[in-house]
Motif scaffolding. Structure first.
Motif, PDB file in Angstrom:
ATOM      1  N   VAL A 176      14.024  -8.310   5.442  1.00 29.26           N
ATOM      2  CA  VAL A 176      13.432  -8.529   4.115  1.00 29.26           C
ATOM      3  C   VAL A 176      12.173  -7.686   3.968  1.00 29.26           C
ATOM      4  O   VAL A 176      11.922  -7.091   2.918  1.00 29.26           O
ATOM      5  N   LYS A 177      11.358  -7.617   5.009  1.00 26.88           N
ATOM      6  CA  LYS A 177      10.139  -6.815   4.932  1.00 26.88           C
ATOM      7  C   LYS A 177      10.472  -5.338   4.744  1.00 26.88           C
ATOM      8  O   LYS A 177       9.804  -4.635   3.977  1.00 26.88           O
ATOM      9  N   ARG A 178      11.526  -4.852   5.408  1.00 24.91           N
ATOM     10  CA  ARG A 178      11.919  -3.452   5.239  1.00 24.91           C
ATOM     11  C   ARG A 178      12.391  -3.195   3.820  1.00 24.91           C
ATOM     12  O   ARG A 178      12.020  -2.207   3.191  1.00 24.91           O
ATOM     13  N   GLN A 179      13.209  -4.122   3.288  1.00 30.64           N
ATOM     14  CA  GLN A 179      13.657  -3.967   1.911  1.00 30.64           C
ATOM     15  C   GLN A 179      12.484  -4.083   0.945  1.00 30.64           C
ATOM     16  O   GLN A 179      12.435  -3.380  -0.071  1.00 30.64           O
ATOM     17  N   SER A 180      11.530  -4.961   1.260  1.00 26.34           N
ATOM     18  CA  SER A 180      10.382  -5.141   0.386  1.00 26.34           C
ATOM     19  C   SER A 180       9.533  -3.875   0.326  1.00 26.34           C
ATOM     20  O   SER A 180       8.977  -3.532  -0.720  1.00 26.34           O
ATOM     21  N   TRP A 181       9.439  -3.173   1.445  1.00 21.09           N
ATOM     22  CA  TRP A 181       8.695  -1.916   1.458  1.00 21.09           C
ATOM     23  C   TRP A 181       9.314  -0.940   0.473  1.00 21.09           C
ATOM     24  O   TRP A 181       8.626  -0.311  -0.332  1.00 21.09           O
ATOM     25  N   TRP A 182      10.624  -0.810   0.511  1.00 26.96           N
ATOM     26  CA  TRP A 182      11.288   0.104  -0.412  1.00 26.96           C
ATOM     27  C   TRP A 182      11.173  -0.379  -1.846  1.00 26.96           C
ATOM     28  O   TRP A 182      11.072   0.430  -2.783  1.00 26.96           O
ATOM     29  N   GLY A 235      -0.619  -4.616   9.241  1.00 29.53           N
ATOM     30  CA  GLY A 235      -0.973  -3.422   8.491  1.00 29.53           C
ATOM     31  C   GLY A 235       0.183  -2.917   7.655  1.00 29.53           C
ATOM     32  O   GLY A 235       0.004  -2.496   6.500  1.00 29.53           O
ATOM     33  N   ARG A 236       1.383  -2.965   8.201  1.00 27.58           N
ATOM     34  CA  ARG A 236       2.556  -2.534   7.445  1.00 27.58           C
ATOM     35  C   ARG A 236       2.831  -3.468   6.269  1.00 27.58           C
ATOM     36  O   ARG A 236       3.201  -3.017   5.184  1.00 27.58           O
ATOM     37  N   VAL A 237       2.655  -4.775   6.506  1.00 25.73           N
ATOM     38  CA  VAL A 237       2.891  -5.736   5.428  1.00 25.73           C
ATOM     39  C   VAL A 237       1.923  -5.498   4.277  1.00 25.73           C
ATOM     40  O   VAL A 237       2.311  -5.453   3.109  1.00 25.73           O
ATOM     41  N   VAL A 238       0.631  -5.346   4.604  1.00 22.01           N
ATOM     42  CA  VAL A 238      -0.372  -5.134   3.561  1.00 22.01           C
ATOM     43  C   VAL A 238      -0.130  -3.813   2.846  1.00 22.01           C
ATOM     44  O   VAL A 238      -0.231  -3.723   1.620  1.00 22.01           O
ATOM     45  N   MET A 239       0.219  -2.783   3.597  1.00 14.58           N
ATOM     46  CA  MET A 239       0.460  -1.480   2.972  1.00 14.58           C
ATOM     47  C   MET A 239       1.632  -1.561   2.000  1.00 14.58           C
ATOM     48  O   MET A 239       1.579  -1.023   0.889  1.00 14.58           O
ATOM     49  N   ALA A 240       2.719  -2.240   2.419  1.00 13.39           N
ATOM     50  CA  ALA A 240       3.899  -2.349   1.556  1.00 13.39           C
ATOM     51  C   ALA A 240       3.628  -3.209   0.341  1.00 13.39           C
ATOM     52  O   ALA A 240       4.055  -2.891  -0.773  1.00 13.39           O
ATOM     53  N   SER A 241       2.894  -4.309   0.525  1.00 13.71           N
ATOM     54  CA  SER A 241       2.691  -5.254  -0.570  1.00 13.71           C
ATOM     55  C   SER A 241       1.528  -4.857  -1.463  1.00 13.71           C
ATOM     56  O   SER A 241       1.551  -5.093  -2.670  1.00 13.71           O
ATOM     57  N   TRP A 242       0.494  -4.252  -0.871  1.00  9.24           N
ATOM     58  CA  TRP A 242      -0.738  -4.005  -1.617  1.00  9.24           C
ATOM     59  C   TRP A 242      -0.738  -2.664  -2.332  1.00  9.24           C
ATOM     60  O   TRP A 242      -1.519  -2.457  -3.262  1.00  9.24           O
ATOM     61  N   LEU A 243       0.132  -1.719  -1.909  1.00 12.23           N
ATOM     62  CA  LEU A 243       0.106  -0.388  -2.504  1.00 12.23           C
ATOM     63  C   LEU A 243       0.332  -0.424  -4.012  1.00 12.23           C
ATOM     64  O   LEU A 243      -0.464   0.142  -4.773  1.00 12.23           O
ATOM     65  N   PRO A 244       1.410  -1.088  -4.526  1.00  8.40           N
ATOM     66  CA  PRO A 244       1.572  -1.137  -5.984  1.00  8.40           C
ATOM     67  C   PRO A 244       0.418  -1.871  -6.674  1.00  8.40           C
ATOM     68  O   PRO A 244      -0.051  -1.431  -7.721  1.00  8.40           O
ATOM     69  N   LEU A 245      -0.043  -2.971  -6.083  1.00 13.63           N
ATOM     70  CA  LEU A 245      -1.118  -3.733  -6.712  1.00 13.63           C
ATOM     71  C   LEU A 245      -2.412  -2.933  -6.747  1.00 13.63           C
ATOM     72  O   LEU A 245      -3.142  -2.944  -7.746  1.00 13.63           O
ATOM     73  N   MET A 246      -2.709  -2.247  -5.633  1.00 11.54           N
ATOM     74  CA  MET A 246      -3.914  -1.424  -5.614  1.00 11.54           C
ATOM     75  C   MET A 246      -3.853  -0.351  -6.696  1.00 11.54           C
ATOM     76  O   MET A 246      -4.849  -0.056  -7.370  1.00 11.54           O
TER      77      MET A 246
END
Length: 554
Positions: A7-13, A326-337
């Motif tokens: 799920v985390k990998r799919q969430s990154w994409w 770090g990967r979780v924050v990068m994947a989740s926070w990039l669009p929000l940032m």
């Protein structure tokens, strides 16, 4: 765990594609080619404006976006390149109005129509995404629409003309989209607080508070709750609630990200920088409780942009190091940032964003909250796994890998409770290595330890599924046999005996003969664990007295 990683990998994409799709929508959105918008700065008498006496003061045509400074009153002259008919019942749309108030003079009208998101001039027949101005006669050739705008925020108001069916369609989409996003954020906030009380981890409280402030920020900015009692007084009088929610939301977000990423331990310099940006947001949020100064908003927006940069830099560095948070924050926070930076820069008057920017911000909030919840769940699983591993190590005998005495006593009591509950049998076998002291004295403790390892492996291999064994002390072992009557337990004990005395123990070129003395006891109803072990120990003593290398029942 594999599912969460998937799920985390799919969430990154999902995050990457959300950014790409919205950026494509941004670059592909063209300015409305029909509208010609000209500013007339300053306050003027409406009679002079409407008569055309001030047309020589009009500024050159600008992009169809109304801009203004907070507290400013301005006039805007709107025309179309070609006459606009009444087909489709056209509406003039003023998007993202926030606290701005508008008076509109449409062709054929003698009195202005007043529009606002809050208060007596709010229009509940349309969603809160825009102020909707009726154009009952369209805009005939040579006719104009005059807009008097009382600006209460630095947000830009994109202007467009749309037919009524498009307005209704987009209103429905807006309402459903906002309801979905806000529901997701509130549910995730409740889960975060539940995790906080369930685990005692304060980072969950910061996460839940961040989501609550995000909801408050969005509804105060977009007017989602404007029809609720008291909304006008709370949200419609000033931008104070918006600034408080934004500033304190940044504080909670930074404190959560700091704890989740462990910036203090992993990136101390960035941690100090984040504290500085958090202080800026705190000044803006707390200061807005007592005042509504423009500079508080600028400090808050600047703190937001700098915080986003620090967190993006920190999560990127940690992600490149292979750090999972770090990967979780990068994947989740990039669009929000991306969206909060664009929104903050728009509120600072640095640019005019696309019409879909507020909806993109809402979606980015929901996506970030969802992905961070998944990341926190992964963290919980990791903590639980570490706890279970530590618990297993605390119950393990370091030499043999079996349970230690404390561990096997826990299993014994558990087996007794189960036997009492289900009215079933259970037995134990008390095992002792014959002449072990002689082996230690003659060959040394190193050989003795290896002897213990070999014997423990052999007797463990004779157990049935569900049986457990532990080192009770020295050269003694205790096997717990759930569901076994005395006869079945004796069979297991005899197999243990045969596994040791049937072949020699080979240790460092030494060939040692080994044997066991075993006492077996079946649990009696109402018997305590201590009494059961004592009976097995007495049976073991019988085997010793009988010449060793044998099994004796109790």
């Amino acid at each position: 765990m594999g599912n969460i990683r998937g799920v985390k990998r799919q969430s990154w994409w999902c995050s990457v594609w959300l950014c790409i799709a919205l950026l494509c929508a941004w670059t592909g959105a063209a300015a409305n080619p029909v509208i010609v918008l000209q500013p007339l700065p300053g306050e003027h008498d409406s009679t002079e404006v409407l008569s055309g006496a001030l047309d020589d003061r009009l500024g050159p045509p600008v992009a169809p976006v109304i801009r203004g400074s907070r507290g400013e009153v301005s006039w805007w002259r709107l025309t179309t390149r070609e006459p606009l008919g009444t087909d489709g019942q056209p509406k003039l749309m003023l998007r993202a109005p926030f606290l701005n108030q508008v008076q509109a003079w449409a062709p054929g009208g003698d009195q202005p129509a007043r529009h606002a998101l809050y208060g007596e001039h709010a229009d509940p027949s349309h969603s809160s995404r825009a102020l909707v101005v009726d154009l009952p006669r369209g805009i005939p050739s040579g006719q104009v629409v005059w807009l008097r705008v009382s600006t209460a925020s630095s947000l830009q108001m994109p202007v467009s003309i749309e037919p009524l069916d498009v307005v209704h369609r987009d209103d429905l989409f807006h309402a459903s989209w906002r309801a979905s996003v806000l529901s997701v954020l509130l549910v995730l906030a409740l889960l975060a607080f539940a995790f906080r009380f369930g685990t005692g981890d304060p980072s969950f409280a910061w996460f839940g508070a961040m989501l609550c402030f995000a909801v408050l920020y969005m509804v105060s900015l977009s007017g989602d709750f404007r029809l609720l009692p008291g909304a006008d007084a709370l949200f419609g009088s000033s931008s104070r609630v918006n600034r408080v929610a934004g500033g304190l939301g940044i504080v909670c977000s930074n404190l959560f990200q700091r704890a989740y990423l462990d910036l203090r331990g992993k990136l101390p310099r960035l941690d100090r920088m984040l504290w500085a940006t958090t202080a800026m947001a705190a000044v803006a949020g707390i200061g807005s409780l007592f005042g509504d100064a423009e500079w508080l908003g600028r400090i808050g927006n600047l703190g937001l942009i700098l915080s986003a940069m620090v967190l993006l830099a920190g999560s990127t560095v940690l992600a490149l190091r292979g750090d999972r948070p770090g990967r979780v924050v990068m994947a989740s926070w990039l669009p929000l940032m991306l969206f909060v930076t664009l929104m903050a820069s728009e509120m600072m008057g640095l640019w005019a964003g696309p019409t879909w920017l507020p909806q993109g911000l809402a979606g980015a909030f929901a996506l970030a909250g969802l992905l961070l919840t998944i990341g926190l769940a992964d963290k919980l699983l990791e903590l639980r796994r570490d706890r279970d591993q530590a618990s297993a190590l605390a119950r393990a005998d370091e030499l043999t890998g079996m349970l230690n005495r404390a561990g096997i006593e826990v299993e014994l009591r558990r087996a007794i409770e189960l036997a009492m509950e289900k009215d079933e049998s259970m037995s134990i076998a008390f095992v002792d290595i014959d002449n072990f002291k002689r082996i230690n004295d003659k060959h040394g403790h190193g050989i003795g330890d290896e002897c213990l390892r070999i014997v423990s492996k052999r007797v463990r291999n004779q157990l049935r599924p569900g049986d457990v064994i532990g080192r009770y002390g020295g050269d003694e072992f205790l096997a717990v046999l759930p569901g076994a009557r005395l006869g079945e337990a004796l069979d297991v004990a005899r197999r243990m005996l045969a596994s040791v005395n049937g072949r020699s123990l080979l240790i460092d070129m030494l060939q040692l003969d080994g044997s066991l003395s075993i006492g077996v006891a079946e649990y009696l109803a109402g018997e305590s664990a201590e009494a059961l072990v004592e009976r097995a120990d007495n049976a073991l003593y019988v085997s010793k007295q009988g010449g060793r290398n044998r099994v004796s029942p109790s």
